[in-house]
Design a protein around this motif. Structure first.
Motif: not given
Length: 276
Positions: A216-229
């Motif tokens: 499993e691997v995930v990348i995200y914006r630290r300012s919006d970790p569960d956002g649409s990006t």
């Protein structure tokens, strides 16, 4: 990839759970999210796009991803593609689409009487606003087209969030921005392309136990970790896997990644996220 275990069973369970209850967009989207999340190994968005296509529904990965975000009622195409990827039974998919159609008819206002009283005046205000907006947009677009025709774009868009890095020029200058093997069972990396202004995460197992297990691997914006990006991948029977892209328009917006390997149903996650 094969069909997700329990996919059709989950569709039946969540659909029947709302038959005798007052429905809402929030409940509907929550039920859709649980259909995928409750699976032992949720399929990747790429796998769902392929599965829906083979069953006659063409839908993009970004559209499917938005189905589970509370940004309003998903489109009928998005719902049909999402459910088709999780169930082989068209009748079950149609019942979910019918449930969505019923939600379309719900009024936007909580107080129906007040909504009815205000409707005439609000309609007039909206008409005048639409006229003004149309004139403004027309003038802006005219100026924009003239400008674009006379001035080359100094920053052409080379990639978009959600793109597969293999299908973009981002690979040409991609560098490992940061990495960790604090969990000695795998190497976790963030790769970044200056040309594309985009990043993606990659995980690589340290053992030879890929067969029958998954990563499993995930990348995200630290300012919006569960956002649409947020981009994620769950891949079975592989030693290494990577996410799709996140384009970083703002250089101050940090990107973070985490991951895990599963061996014989035992999950071992990253000690902590890495960020760049």
């Amino acid at each position: 990839m094969g069909d997700p275990p329990g996919g059709e069973e989950g569709v039946v369970q969540h659909e029947s759970a709302r038959q005798d209850q007052g429905d809402s967009v929030e409940r509907f989207v929550g039920d859709l999210r649980r259909l995928r999340d409750d699976l032992e190994v949720p399929p990747t968005w790429d796998a769902m796009v392929h599965r829906a296509k083979t069953r006659g529904v063409r839908v993009s990965k970004s559209t499917l991803h938005k189905v589970t975000k509370l940004e309003g009622l998903p489109s009928e195409l998005a719902v049909r593609g999402y459910l088709t990827a999780l169930s082989k039974d068209p009748a079950q998919v149609d019942r979910w689409v019918a449930r969505r159609t019923a939600l379309v008819a719900l009024p936007d206002e909580h107080d129906t009487a007040e909504f009815t009283t205000r409707s005439a005046s609000r309609t007039r205000r909206r008409w005048w606003a639409a006229v003004a907006a149309t004139l403004l947009i027309t003038n802006v677009l005219t100026g924009f087209v003239v400008h674009r025709n006379s001035t080359p774009d100094p920053n052409p868009v080379l990639a978009a969030t959600g793109d597969n890095p293999l299908d973009t020029p981002c690979l040409e200058d991609a560098k490992v921005a940061t990495s960790t093997n604090a969990n000695q069972q795998f190497l976790l990396e963030i790769l970044f392309s200056v040309t594309c202004r985009a990043a993606w995460a990659r995980i690589t197992r340290a053992d030879d136990s890929a067969l029958g297990n998954h990563v499993e691997v995930v990348i995200y914006r630290r300012s919006d970790p569960d956002g649409s990006t947020r981009q994620e991948a769950v891949e079975p029977d592989v030693k290494s896997a990577f996410t799709t892209l996140i384009v970083r328009a703002d250089p101050t917006d940090r990107l973070c990644a985490t991951g895990a390997v599963v061996t014989n149903e035992t999950r071992s996650g990253a000690v902590e996220p890495i960020c760049t």
